[in-house]
Structures are given as structure tokens and as C-alpha cells.
Motif scaffolding. Structure first.
Motif, mmCIF file in Angstrom:
data_model
loop_
_atom_site.group_PDB
_atom_site.id
_atom_site.type_symbol
_atom_site.label_atom_id
_atom_site.label_comp_id
_atom_site.label_asym_id
_atom_site.label_seq_id
_atom_site.Cartn_x
_atom_site.Cartn_y
_atom_site.Cartn_z
ATOM 1 N N LEU A 288 0.826 -1.220 0.043
ATOM 2 C CA LEU A 288 0.095 0.048 0.083
ATOM 3 C C LEU A 288 0.926 1.331 0.068
ATOM 4 C CD1 LEU A 288 -2.771 1.211 0.254
ATOM 5 C CD2 LEU A 288 -2.706 1.249 2.648
ATOM 6 N N ARG A 289 1.811 1.263 0.648
ATOM 7 C CA ARG A 289 2.814 2.392 0.724
ATOM 8 C C ARG A 289 3.468 2.686 -0.793
ATOM 9 N NH1 ARG A 289 6.566 3.444 5.520
ATOM 10 N NH2 ARG A 289 6.236 5.774 4.952
ATOM 11 N N ASP A 290 4.020 1.542 -1.193
ATOM 12 C CA ASP A 290 4.570 1.683 -2.473
ATOM 13 C C ASP A 290 3.379 2.106 -3.573
ATOM 14 O OD1 ASP A 290 6.734 0.278 -1.836
ATOM 15 O OD2 ASP A 290 6.208 -1.756 -2.504
ATOM 16 N N TYR A 291 2.094 1.782 -3.412
ATOM 17 C CA TYR A 291 0.933 2.334 -4.254
ATOM 18 C C TYR A 291 0.932 3.739 -4.065
ATOM 19 C CZ TYR A 291 -3.192 2.614 -6.843
ATOM 20 O OH TYR A 291 -4.301 2.889 -7.868
ATOM 21 N N LEU A 292 1.016 4.317 -2.875
ATOM 22 C CA LEU A 292 0.752 5.707 -2.426
ATOM 23 C C LEU A 292 2.080 6.522 -3.033
ATOM 24 C CD1 LEU A 292 -0.184 5.667 1.245
ATOM 25 C CD2 LEU A 292 -1.632 6.268 -0.813
ATOM 26 N N ARG A 293 3.164 5.816 -3.006
ATOM 27 C CA ARG A 293 4.471 6.605 -3.612
ATOM 28 C C ARG A 293 4.276 6.695 -5.240
ATOM 29 N NH1 ARG A 293 7.167 4.469 0.826
ATOM 30 N NH2 ARG A 293 7.344 2.263 -0.191
ATOM 31 N N ALA A 294 3.678 5.464 -5.824
ATOM 32 C CA ALA A 294 3.660 5.445 -7.273
ATOM 33 C C ALA A 294 2.776 6.587 -7.671
ATOM 34 C CB ALA A 294 3.502 3.973 -7.637
ATOM 35 N N ASN A 295 1.802 6.734 -6.943
ATOM 36 C CA ASN A 295 0.562 7.898 -7.296
ATOM 37 C C ASN A 295 0.783 9.101 -6.595
ATOM 38 O OD1 ASN A 295 -1.534 6.217 -8.959
ATOM 39 N ND2 ASN A 295 -0.794 4.755 -7.660
#
Length: 475
Positions: A288-295
Motif C-alpha cells: 500500500l505504501r508503494d502504491y501511494l508513492r507511485a501515485n
């Protein structure tokens, strides 16, 4: 063409103006943080690497703690999911919100004053995923996005393609779906309520704990040690009336201990499965943290991680929660606010689950209702040394219902002493079964009950009085 363009600009301007207002007046949504509230189920305070566990493989939660704030002394005011979750939503003790069993719903007025409803009323886009846990009627109408379920749920589901998916993984996918499809003109608040690492009752596999097969090879080489208070004498020290009721029904904590911790094989099987479930939650949080960073959402999204209550893993001859020992009432709490590079790294003060609703509202600049009994944690996050609570009232009004025996309890917890009173009936001052007094700093595993020591009687008298005062004041 020019006329159409002008009309379009006017429409967008009006829409933008509306999204900055609430029915109660002006609300400026620009720059308000997104908030993700991550709730584990039955995860005790010391189940993570960042809280001192040398076995737990939880790199993502550990990183969250290293970058944010780790609350070392976080407690619930009642250690059972239905009551604790109602407290998390409302910021209130059970004596005020009135949820004391699994069947009762929060009234409409109370629902309208939960942190998600108040945020939504003030311009936030809100979502809920996972185990709701309060009553039998799901309040899906109070959220913009709803993937909640009633009861305790199960660990394995079928996705749209018919593939088997673990509940933790599914919730991570639903979280990304919420973020992707949200109303991007608004800040968002997403509440994610994991089943893990709670047992799946009625399932014999791994004594009821069912991790994702991805983790089947994890922890296999670890032989977990028995806890300090595992020996039989730590259970038989409880009085007979605490261990069985008048109908000879055994204490539910002991019933479940027999199922999951009573032999070496059961003990190791249960420990391995629980730790795999904990690592499964950690994996989802990392993704989830990776997804937040990617977006490009990571710099304005606050993350809160905690649990609804703790969990006995064989201590005192018990399984479950409910009772007043540290394993049951103390939980992890980690808050990461990327807007605060100087946020306090470690907080030693005693904080409660009822503090989280007012904290979330404070972040969103939404007024905290007078009926909320918790305190915003924002001053502690900022490193304030101002006076904080010196103790708190603990209550457990649920007795297990018709098929189980769980002694009710009230108590007072401070950094130095802990007092607990166990009783049956509707009056905590009558039908007293048993009392406990522990010196917390010198006896962290609560192995020596000092309730009968002559030199402690004045302290015990004062604690009994304070419990009575809290019972009157907190309604």
C-alpha cells in the motif's frame, strides 16, 4: 465555442466552491491530509519488530515506526472487538456508547458522530474495508465506498476470476481500488480493518489460524519459547469461582488455551501461524505504501496502525483477551504523518483507543464533538511535555453470553500500578469474584498479585474509590 468554454469554467468554479463548503459553514479542503486507518485484529503490543519482538518479520511496519511515531504504552479501554471498535469509531468508553455485546448496533445519532461520518460531512471521501464488528446491521450508507462484512469473516475468498485469495491480500487490492477510483477533488479517509491475526473459529487447520500459503515457509526454523507465565501455577492461582461459574462452565480463556496452547505441538503450530498472519498484514502495508508513492500521494497521506485489542498466547494459562493483563489490553500504535518531519519518534505517555477519533478529526480541522471522551494525540506527536493522563479506567462488560463464561471486570491502570476487579452481575461492586494489584515496573509479566499485602491496603482503597468515581463520570 468560446461561450461553451465560459459556461464550463463557471460550472467548474461552482463545483469547486461547493466542495470547499460543508452544511455547517466554510471548509477549505485544499491541503487537507488524506488519512488511512489500519486496524489489526487481536494483535498484541509486542508482536512486531519495532515493539521489541526478535522473531517477528515485519519490515514495513518497522519502517513506518522508524519514520513516524511509536507509542510505547497504547491501551484499549475494553479488550473485545465489538466494544473496542465502537470506541474507535466514537471516541467513547462503552459506558457512553452502550455497545456491550455483538448484537447491538450503534444508533443513527451515534453513527453520524463517528470520525468517518464527520469527515464525510466536512468534505472527505470515505471508505471502509474489512471487518466492521459492531452490531448486525452494516452502515454502508454512511460511507462513499464500502467493502465491509459482518461478523468475523473468513480467511479465503474467491476473486472475480474465481481464484482463491487470502483476506489480507484482498483487502490490499480493495484499498488500491478505493484510491484509484476515489473522487479526486476531495481528500480521503480509508479505514482498513484486517481479520488477521484473529483465529477463524470452527476451523481446525493450524488451530484456526490460516495464513496465506505464500508464508508457509516463514518461521519454520524457529522454536518459539514459552512465555514467563505459562506454567500451570499461573492459572491455578486464580480462584475456583474465576475458573468456573456456578453452572460449572469453564472460563472461556482456558477453554481456548486447551485448544491452542496446551501441548507443545499445539503451542508451536499456533505461534507459527499467528506470526505468518502478522507478516501477511505487514506485506499488505508495504504494498500500500508503494502504491501511494507511485501515485504521488505519500507526502500528504497520514497512516495510523493499531489493533482492536491484544491477545494471550498462553500467558497465565489463557488464550483470547477480555481480562486486564498487559497481553490483553495493550496494543501497538504507530502514526506516520509525512507533513511532520520533526514528529516525535517515541511516545511514552499512556494513550487510548478512544484518542484516535479526536486525533483524526483534529488532522482534518473538524470540530471534535463534546461527547468524545478521548484526547487528540497531536500534542504528543509534536513532542509536547504538557501534562497528560496519569491513569485510565478499564471496563469489560461482556460476560460471554449464554454459551461461554467470561468474568466481567473493571479496573484502573497507571504507569506504576494496575488494579483489576472481576465480578458477575450488573453491579461491579457486588458479586466480586477476585481482585488483582500488580506493580507494573517491577513485575511486567504480572506474576505476583499483591492485593492481600498489608502495606498496599491504603493504595487499594484509593484505587477502588477512583474506579467508582470513573464509573459515575464516564457515562
Amino acid at each position: 465555442m468560446k461561450k461553451a468554454w465560459v459556461i464550463c469554467c463557471i460550472v467548474l468554479a461552482v463545483a469547486n466552491w461547493h466542495c470547499r463548503r460543508s452544511p455547517d459553514g466554510e471548509v477549505n479542503l485544499a491541503g487537507k491530509p488524506n488519512i488511512i486507518f489500519l486496524l489489526a485484529d487481536d494483535m498484541r503490543f509486542d508482536a512486531l519488530g519495532c515493539t521489541g519482538n526478535k522473531y517477528a518479520i515485519t519490515p514495513n511496519i518497522d519502517a513506518l515506526a522508524a519514520q513516524g511515531t511509536n507509542f510505547k504504552n497504547s491501551y484499549v479501554t475494553s479488550a473485545i472487538c465489538c466494544v473496542s471498535r465502537a470506541s474507535l469509531f466514537t471516541g467513547q468508553y462503552a459506558k457512553r456508547h452502550g455497545i456491550t455485546d455483538f448484537d447491538k448496533d450503534l444508533p443513527v445519532e451515534a453513527l453520524q458522530n463517528t470520525y468517518p461520518s464527520l469527515l464525510r460531512k466536512n468534505g472527505y471521501y470515505t471508505g471502509f474495508i474489512g471487518k466492521y464488528g459492531v452490531g448486525t446491521n452494516l452502515p454502508s450508507w454512511t460511507f462513499d465506498y464500502w467493502k465491509g462484512y459482518p461478523g468475523h469473516g473468513v480467511y479465503f475468498y474467491k476473486d472475480a476470476a474465481g481464484n482463491t485469495v487470502h483476506e489480507s491480500t484482498l483487502m490490499g487490492e480493495q484499498a488500491q481500488e478505493f484510491i484509484k477510483n476515489r473522487d479526486k477533488s476531495k481528500p480521503f479517509c480509508l479505514s482498513i480493518s484486517f481479520k488477521a491475526p484473529h483465529s477463524e473459529d470452527g476451523v481446525t487447520e493450524n488451530n484456526g489460524f490460516r495464513p496465506d500459503p505464500y508464508f508457509n515457509s516463514w518461521y519454520t526454523n524457529i522454536q518459539f519459547p514459552y512465555p514467563d507465565s505459562y506454567e500451570e501455577k499461573f492459572y491455578t492461582c486464580f480462584p475456583a469461582r474465576w475458573r468456573k461459574n456456578e453452572q460449572n462452565v469453564q472460563n472461556e480463556g482456558r477453554v481456548r488455551w486447551n485448544m491452542r496452547f496446551s501441548t507443545a505441538d499445539k503451542f508451536q503450530t499456533t505461534y507459527h501461524a499467528i506470526y505468518r498472519l502478522v507478516s501477511g498484514v505487514d506485506k499488505v502495508i508495504g504494498e500500500l505504501r508503494d502504491y501511494l508513492r507511485a501515485n504521488k500521494l505519500d507526502q500528504n497521506t497520514i497512516l495510523v496502525f493499531t489493533s482492536d485489542n491484544g491477545y494471550y498466547m498462553g500467558e497465565h494459562g489463557l488464550e483470547g483477551k477480555w481480562f486486564g493483563h498487559e497481553e490483553s489490553i495493550r496494543v501497538p500504535l504507530i502514526i506516520y504523518d509525512p507533513r511532520m518531519p520533526q514528529q516525535q519518534k517515541i511516545v511514552e505517555q499512556m494513550v487510548l483507543n478512544i484518542d484516535l477519533a479526536p486525533t483524526i478529526l483534529t488532522w482534518a480541522d473538524v470540530s471534535v464533538p463534546n461527547k468524545m471522551q478521548g484526547e487528540s494525540l497531536q500534542p504528543l506527536l509534536s513532542g509536547s511535555t504538557a501534562k497528560w493522563r496519569e491513569d485510565f479506567f478499564y471496563e469489560h462488560p461482556y460476560d460471554g453470553g449464554p454459551s461461554a463464561y467470561i468474568p466481567k471486570s473493571v479496573g484502573l491502570v497507571s504507569p506504576t500500578w494496575k488494579y483489576m476487579r472481576y465480578y458477575n452481575g450488573n453491579n461491579s461492586g457486588k458479586g466480586v469474584i477476585y481482585e488483582e494489584l500488580f506493580d507494573v515496573p517491577s513485575d511486567p509479566h504480572e506474576k505476583k498479585n499483591r492485593i492481600n499485602e498489608a502495606e498496599q491496603q491504603s493504595l487499594i482503597k484509593m484505587y477502588r474509590w477512583k474506579v467508582g468515581q470513573y464509573e459515575k463520570q464516564l457515562r
